[in-house]
Design a protein around this motif. Structure first.
Motif, PDB file in Angstrom:
ATOM      1  N   ASP A 160       0.736  -1.076  -0.095  1.00 36.12           N
ATOM      2  CA  ASP A 160       0.165   0.008   0.002  1.00 36.12           C
ATOM      3  C   ASP A 160       0.737   1.254   0.042  1.00 36.12           C
ATOM      4  O   ASP A 160       2.222   1.171  -0.118  1.00 36.12           O
ATOM      5  N   GLU A 161       0.251   2.454   0.063  1.00 37.95           N
ATOM      6  CA  GLU A 161       0.731   3.699  -0.045  1.00 37.95           C
ATOM      7  C   GLU A 161       2.083   3.879   1.216  1.00 37.95           C
ATOM      8  O   GLU A 161       2.831   4.609   0.998  1.00 37.95           O
ATOM      9  N   ASN A 162       1.623   3.048   2.385  1.00 37.78           N
ATOM     10  CA  ASN A 162       2.589   3.369   3.347  1.00 37.78           C
ATOM     11  C   ASN A 162       3.578   2.194   3.247  1.00 37.78           C
ATOM     12  O   ASN A 162       4.437   2.049   4.528  1.00 37.78           O
ATOM     13  N   GLY A 163       3.755   1.424   2.220  1.00 34.42           N
ATOM     14  CA  GLY A 163       4.571   0.207   2.245  1.00 34.42           C
ATOM     15  C   GLY A 163       4.509  -1.070   2.858  1.00 34.42           C
ATOM     16  O   GLY A 163       5.258  -1.577   2.962  1.00 34.42           O
ATOM     17  N   PHE A 164       3.212  -1.278   3.425  1.00 36.31           N
ATOM     18  CA  PHE A 164       2.816  -2.205   3.961  1.00 36.31           C
ATOM     19  C   PHE A 164       2.224  -3.283   3.090  1.00 36.31           C
ATOM     20  O   PHE A 164       1.689  -2.889   2.054  1.00 36.31           O
ATOM     21  N   PRO A 165       2.436  -4.548   3.129  1.00 33.92           N
ATOM     22  CA  PRO A 165       1.884  -5.541   2.401  1.00 33.92           C
ATOM     23  C   PRO A 165       0.374  -5.463   2.065  1.00 33.92           C
ATOM     24  O   PRO A 165      -0.364  -5.344   3.231  1.00 33.92           O
ATOM     25  N   ARG A 166      -0.133  -5.501   0.872  1.00 34.44           N
ATOM     26  CA  ARG A 166      -1.579  -5.385   0.701  1.00 34.44           C
ATOM     27  C   ARG A 166      -2.038  -6.755   0.821  1.00 34.44           C
ATOM     28  O   ARG A 166      -1.970  -7.603  -0.279  1.00 34.44           O
ATOM     29  N   GLU A 167      -2.648  -7.147   1.955  1.00 31.79           N
ATOM     30  CA  GLU A 167      -2.959  -8.564   2.351  1.00 31.79           C
ATOM     31  C   GLU A 167      -4.558  -8.708   1.453  1.00 31.79           C
ATOM     32  O   GLU A 167      -5.444  -7.955   1.443  1.00 31.79           O
ATOM     33  N   GLU A 168      -4.729 -10.033   1.046  1.00 32.55           N
ATOM     34  CA  GLU A 168      -5.781 -10.390   0.212  1.00 32.55           C
ATOM     35  C   GLU A 168      -6.549 -11.418   0.903  1.00 32.55           C
ATOM     36  O   GLU A 168      -7.888 -11.880   0.423  1.00 32.55           O
ATOM     37  N   ALA A 169      -5.638 -12.260   1.672  1.00 32.36           N
ATOM     38  CA  ALA A 169      -6.640 -13.480   2.176  1.00 32.36           C
ATOM     39  C   ALA A 169      -5.639 -13.840   3.493  1.00 32.36           C
ATOM     40  O   ALA A 169      -4.693 -13.413   3.723  1.00 32.36           O
TER      41      ALA A 169
END
Length: 402
Positions: A160-169
């Motif tokens: 995401d825009e903050n550098g955190f993983p974009r979790e999907e599941a």
């Protein structure tokens, strides 16, 4: 301060020493967040606390190369804060968890969270190491001091825009597990066949004049509850053939449906899809469950007789068995029909549900021919319990031909 594991190449990534002091009805907690124990020292100062009022805990998390990690949670009740602390963990103090993590869509990463809990503890920590999917990782967890472990998997895509993983599941194993030191255990997350799951905590309820449900439609192939956050879908409820409720979400995300009093026949259908931009999963592109049952108003929450059928095909972590071979695997019924189903029918489709062929169920197993490379296998099963309640599960693209 020194806590070590057998591997000389393991590097500490996060350490959390904590203590809890209880005085009367109040408890006071304090701790540190550290990169390692290097240079960290402790010493008892002041009077000794009353017996049974002080606890101390040591959480340490190590990385060891690209595919191994160590997690230790140690401690318990003490009479004094430690003046120095040394534990050299041996192989017999650790359990090895060999964890397969699947993904059938490209560009995915996965992370495992191993959370250790000591009896009576008020603190805990974990650390997730993200790796490209699919992969198999080795987690070594401590087995001393009556520790229990919770294990969680997450799939992500990008940041995401903050550098955190974009979790999907996310999928979670049964919590509060104990492991025996020196033993190896195997786990498998986020791999086909994804299908509905029902148990004491997941089902459909009637309460008064409403019907509601929490049935994970995409429990993974190892029967872990969870699912894909952005999977969309719909739910429709019919009473004596007439639609009385509709939601543009899968059942577990839908509000309760208001229904009239009096006994009637119901048909409840819920669907979810993972074929979205971006693609969440290459398998279980569309999963549908339909239940037929009779119901009337109740004075308290009452489980309704819904069952599901699961397909334990266990393809590779990317959702593919070898092309052109025959797979023989169990089909498992969960719910009221599990003990003695009146009937169980299973079908297979090689064109994503446009046409279906019957499969012979023998001793709870079916044989399915895997098509040529690039093909797909879809599965459907219908089960009826001894009271006449019927359930049907359809999984399009249950797995792929590798």
């Amino acid at each position: 301060m020194e806590i070590t594991v057998p591997s000389k190449s393991a590097q500490a990534q996060f350490v959390m020493p904590t203590y809890t002091l209880r005085e009367g009805d109040a408890s006071y907690d304090f701790g540190f967040w550290l990169d390692s124990l290097t240079g960290f020292r402790t010493r008892q100062l002041g009077p000794q606390p009353a017996p049974g009022t002080l606890r101390q805990q040591w959480d340490v998390h190590w990385a060891d190369g690209a595919s191994a990690e160590y997690h230790a949670v140690l401690g318990g009740p003490v009479r004094n804060l430690a003046t120095g602390y040394t534990r050299h963990l041996k192989h017999q103090d650790l359990a090895a968890l060999v964890v397969g993590q699947g993904a059938s869509a490209p560009g995915k990463e996965g992370g495992l969270v191993a959370m250790g809990n000591l009896p009576g503890s008020r603190s805990g920590s974990s650390m997730s190491f993200r790796r490209p999917l699919p992969n198999t990782a080795a987690l070594y967890v401590s087995t001393l001091d009556e520790v229990t472990w919770d294990l969680l998997f997450t799939q992500s895509s990008g940041h995401d825009e903050n550098g955190f993983p974009r979790e999907e599941a996310a999928y979670e194993a049964q919590g509060g597990r104990t492991f025996e030191g020196g033993r190896t255990y195997r786990e498998r997350f986020n791999a086909a066949v994804f299908a509905p799951r029902t148990d004491a905590a997941h089902g459909v309820l009637r309460e008064g004049g409403s019907i509601a449900g929490s049935v994970p439609l995409l429990a993974d192939g190892a029967n872990h509850a969870g699912g894909f956050y952005d999977a969309n879908g719909s739910t429709v409820l019919r009473r004596d053939g007439v639609e009385v409720g509709r939601s543009e979400s899968p059942l577990e995300s839908s509000e309760p449906f208001a229904v009239p009093p009096g006994e009637a026949s119901y048909e409840l259908t819920t669907t979810t899809t993972t074929r979205l931009p971006p693609e969440l999963s290459g398998t279980s592109s569309e999963t549908t469950a339909t239940w037929w049952f009779r119901s009337k108003e109740t004075a308290e929450p009452t489980p309704l007789p819904v069952s599901v059928v699961r397909f334990d095909a266990r393809p590779a972590l990317d959702g593919t068995p070898p092309a052109g071979r025959t797979a023989n695997f169990p089909v498992t019924v969960q719910g009221p029909a599990a003990t003695a189903p009146a009937s169980l029918r299973v079908q297979v489709s090689y064109d994503e549900g446009r046409t279906w062929r019957p499969l012979h169920v023998r001793d709870g197993r079916v044989e399915v021919r895997t098509p040529a490379r690039g093909g797909t296998v879809s599965l459907r099963a219908a089960v009826t319990d001894r009271s006449g309640n019927k359930s049907e599960v359809t999984v399009l693209r249950a797995y792929l031909a590798g």
